[in-house]
Structures are given as C-alpha cells and as structure tokens.
Design a protein around this motif. Structure first.
Motif, PDB file in Angstrom:
ATOM      1  N   GLY A 158       0.808  -1.207   0.000  1.00  0.00           N
ATOM      2  CA  GLY A 158       0.000   0.000   0.000  1.00  0.00           C
ATOM      3  C   GLY A 158       0.839   1.254   0.000  1.00  0.00           C
ATOM      4  N   ARG A 159       0.214   2.345  -0.443  1.00  0.00           N
ATOM      5  CA  ARG A 159       0.877   3.644  -0.469  1.00  0.00           C
ATOM      6  C   ARG A 159      -0.105   4.673   0.055  1.00  0.00           C
ATOM      7  NH1 ARG A 159       2.372   4.298  -5.927  1.00  0.00           N
ATOM      8  NH2 ARG A 159       4.186   3.036  -5.437  1.00  0.00           N
ATOM      9  N   LEU A 160       0.397   5.557   0.917  1.00  0.00           N
ATOM     10  CA  LEU A 160      -0.416   6.618   1.502  1.00  0.00           C
ATOM     11  C   LEU A 160       0.304   7.953   1.370  1.00  0.00           C
ATOM     12  CD1 LEU A 160      -1.260   4.721   4.786  1.00  0.00           C
ATOM     13  CD2 LEU A 160      -2.953   5.418   3.088  1.00  0.00           C
ATOM     14  N   ARG A 161      -0.451   8.998   1.010  1.00  0.00           N
ATOM     15  CA  ARG A 161       0.027  10.374   0.997  1.00  0.00           C
ATOM     16  C   ARG A 161      -1.024  11.221   1.687  1.00  0.00           C
ATOM     17  NH1 ARG A 161       1.089  10.080  -4.992  1.00  0.00           N
ATOM     18  NH2 ARG A 161       3.200   9.303  -5.101  1.00  0.00           N
ATOM     19  N   PRO A 162      -0.631  12.302   2.324  1.00  0.00           N
ATOM     20  CA  PRO A 162      -1.647  13.172   2.920  1.00  0.00           C
ATOM     21  C   PRO A 162      -2.702  13.539   1.878  1.00  0.00           C
ATOM     22  CG  PRO A 162       0.522  13.846   3.651  1.00  0.00           C
ATOM     23  CD  PRO A 162       0.732  12.786   2.585  1.00  0.00           C
ATOM     24  N   GLY A 163      -3.954  13.371   2.248  1.00  0.00           N
ATOM     25  CA  GLY A 163      -5.075  13.665   1.356  1.00  0.00           C
ATOM     26  C   GLY A 163      -5.522  12.505   0.492  1.00  0.00           C
ATOM     27  N   SER A 164      -4.781  11.405   0.512  1.00  0.00           N
ATOM     28  CA  SER A 164      -5.176  10.249  -0.319  1.00  0.00           C
ATOM     29  C   SER A 164      -6.218   9.429   0.430  1.00  0.00           C
ATOM     30  CB  SER A 164      -3.966   9.391  -0.708  1.00  0.00           C
ATOM     31  OG  SER A 164      -3.334   8.845   0.434  1.00  0.00           O
ATOM     32  N   LYS A 165      -7.450   9.675   0.100  1.00  0.00           N
ATOM     33  CA  LYS A 165      -8.574   8.959   0.709  1.00  0.00           C
ATOM     34  C   LYS A 165      -9.471   8.498  -0.421  1.00  0.00           C
ATOM     35  CE  LYS A 165      -8.519  11.446   5.074  1.00  0.00           C
ATOM     36  NZ  LYS A 165      -9.316  12.162   6.038  1.00  0.00           N
ATOM     37  N   PRO A 166      -9.249   7.342  -0.960  1.00  0.00           N
ATOM     38  CA  PRO A 166      -8.377   6.292  -0.429  1.00  0.00           C
ATOM     39  C   PRO A 166      -6.954   6.388  -0.977  1.00  0.00           C
ATOM     40  CG  PRO A 166      -9.599   5.401  -2.272  1.00  0.00           C
ATOM     41  CD  PRO A 166     -10.059   6.845  -2.087  1.00  0.00           C
ATOM     42  N   GLY A 167      -6.094   5.567  -0.378  1.00  0.00           N
ATOM     43  CA  GLY A 167      -4.737   5.399  -0.873  1.00  0.00           C
ATOM     44  C   GLY A 167      -4.711   4.262  -1.881  1.00  0.00           C
ATOM     45  N   TRP A 168      -3.517   3.760  -2.163  1.00  0.00           N
ATOM     46  CA  TRP A 168      -3.315   2.747  -3.194  1.00  0.00           C
ATOM     47  C   TRP A 168      -3.006   1.393  -2.562  1.00  0.00           C
ATOM     48  CZ3 TRP A 168      -1.778   7.698  -2.977  1.00  0.00           C
ATOM     49  CH2 TRP A 168      -2.193   8.548  -4.020  1.00  0.00           C
ATOM     50  N   SER A 169      -3.592   0.330  -3.116  1.00  0.00           N
ATOM     51  CA  SER A 169      -3.431  -1.017  -2.565  1.00  0.00           C
ATOM     52  C   SER A 169      -3.054  -2.007  -3.664  1.00  0.00           C
ATOM     53  CB  SER A 169      -4.730  -1.477  -1.909  1.00  0.00           C
ATOM     54  OG  SER A 169      -4.645  -2.825  -1.495  1.00  0.00           O
ATOM     55  N   LEU A 170      -2.105  -2.874  -3.350  1.00  0.00           N
ATOM     56  CA  LEU A 170      -1.707  -3.937  -4.272  1.00  0.00           C
ATOM     57  C   LEU A 170      -2.884  -4.842  -4.616  1.00  0.00           C
ATOM     58  CD1 LEU A 170       0.559  -5.551  -5.730  1.00  0.00           C
ATOM     59  CD2 LEU A 170       0.845  -6.823  -3.597  1.00  0.00           C
ATOM     60  N   MET A 171      -3.780  -5.071  -3.675  1.00  0.00           N
ATOM     61  CA  MET A 171      -4.892  -5.996  -3.870  1.00  0.00           C
ATOM     62  C   MET A 171      -6.084  -5.380  -4.602  1.00  0.00           C
ATOM     63  SD  MET A 171      -3.832  -8.869  -2.836  1.00  0.00           S
ATOM     64  CE  MET A 171      -5.362  -9.798  -2.829  1.00  0.00           C
ATOM     65  N   ALA A 172      -6.026  -4.086  -4.926  1.00  0.00           N
ATOM     66  CA  ALA A 172      -7.138  -3.435  -5.637  1.00  0.00           C
ATOM     67  C   ALA A 172      -7.112  -3.814  -7.120  1.00  0.00           C
ATOM     68  CB  ALA A 172      -7.061  -1.922  -5.481  1.00  0.00           C
ATOM     69  N   ALA A 173      -8.211  -4.376  -7.602  1.00  0.00           N
ATOM     70  CA  ALA A 173      -8.345  -4.739  -9.016  1.00  0.00           C
ATOM     71  C   ALA A 173      -8.780  -3.546  -9.854  1.00  0.00           C
ATOM     72  CB  ALA A 173      -9.350  -5.871  -9.174  1.00  0.00           C
TER      73      ALA A 173
END
Length: 190
Positions: free
Chosen positions: A163-178
C-alpha cells in the motif's frame, strides 16, 4: 516512536469509519492523481509498537522520525487497513489492504454496522496470493517525501509493497485493488 493506547486506537477507528461512511455514501470513484516523488528520505524504520495482538487481530504503529507522521496498521481479523496520521494523530489518508473474510459480491458500505468495510469481490485482485501478517515484524513502512514534511508512506507486508499513503489520499493505493473504488485505488509498482 509513537505509542498509542486503546482510547487512541478507538479514536482513529472512529475518525476513519465516519469518513469512510461519508465517502462511500457519496460514491466518488474518481481516481486521485499521483505526484512524482522528487526527494527520497530513507529514514530509519522505527520498531513497531504493538497495541493489540491477538490471534485474530493486530494493530501497530510505525513512525517517521523526519516528519513526525506515522502509519497505523489495523487488522481486525476480518479486514485490514492502513491509516496515515499527522504528528498530532489526525488521520489524513487511509487505504484498504486486504480482506480476511470471504469475498462478497455486494458492497458493505450501505451498512454502517459493518465498518471497517471489506472490499467486494469486483474490487479485489484474484491473481495474487500472499501470507497474512502474523506479527508486527511482518509489516514495515518506508518513507519518501516529495516536499519537506509531506511524507509518502509505503506499507510492506512480508517484504512486498502492499500500500501507499500520501496526505489527502482517501483512499490510498493497494496492491490488492483490481480497480479504483471507494476503499482503495490500484497500486502501480513504479
């Protein structure tokens, strides 16, 4: 190193759950634009502080000594999320990482009692298999900063970027997201 108590963890979960409910109700599926990271700050990873570790659940915090930000990893035995917190413990980003429960076809975000929400099958990659983390040592966080005091957190499970998170990333990024959805965006490996 950030040490959180049970009340802090409950506050974090409440903030995130309320925000997730509002976001899901809006059904805003537009992906966020990612920014190029220009400055890499390889900070020393602090040891995870175990807040709750039982057979079916784990919550741990991982701090960035340069910015004061931290990531709280939460696996409640049903679903796992990561939350990016400011130095004053305000959630500024979150991401769904994986489901432990069977995948449903219907989204859960229509029932607040099911928070934190599991991702439905259509949003989950089925081509990956992985081992669930069993201890905070199975999780690590590395930090990059595109500008001073604005960190990007990279959440690793068993050595793999998850996963990756940055301030304001709602949502962030996930390896498991298709596909991009209200709980996670597709993680590019670049």
């Amino acid at each position: 190193m950030m040490v959180l108590g049970v009340d802090d963890a409950n506050s974090i979960a409440t903030q995130s759950n309320d925000r997730n409910w509002r976001k899901a109700a809006e059904l805003d599926f537009s992906p966020l634009q990612s920014n190029t990271i220009s400055l890499e700050c390889q900070s020393q990873i602090t040891q995870a502080q175990l807040m709750d570790f039982r057979r079916d659940s784990m919550t741990a915090s991982y701090g960035d000594p340069n910015s004061g930000f931290s990531v709280v990893f939460e696996d409640d035995g049903r679903v796992a999320y990561a939350y990016l917190l400011t130095p004053d413990a305000y959630i500024v980003a979150d991401v769904w990482l994986y489901n432990r429960v069977g995948m449903s076809v219907e989204p859960e975000w229509h029932d607040r009692n099911l928070m934190p929400f599991a991702n439905p099958s259509e949003f989950i990659r089925h081509d990956l298999s992985f081992d669930f983390p069993e201890a905070p040592s199975d999780i690590s966080v590395t930090w990059n900063a595109s500008e001073p005091l604005v960190p990007t957190a990279h959440v690793h499970i068993n050595g793999e970027l998850f996963g990756r998170l940055r301030p304001g990333s709602k949502p962030g990024w996930s390896l498991m997201a298709a596909k991009d959805g209200p709980l996670a965006l597709i993680l590019d490996q670049a």
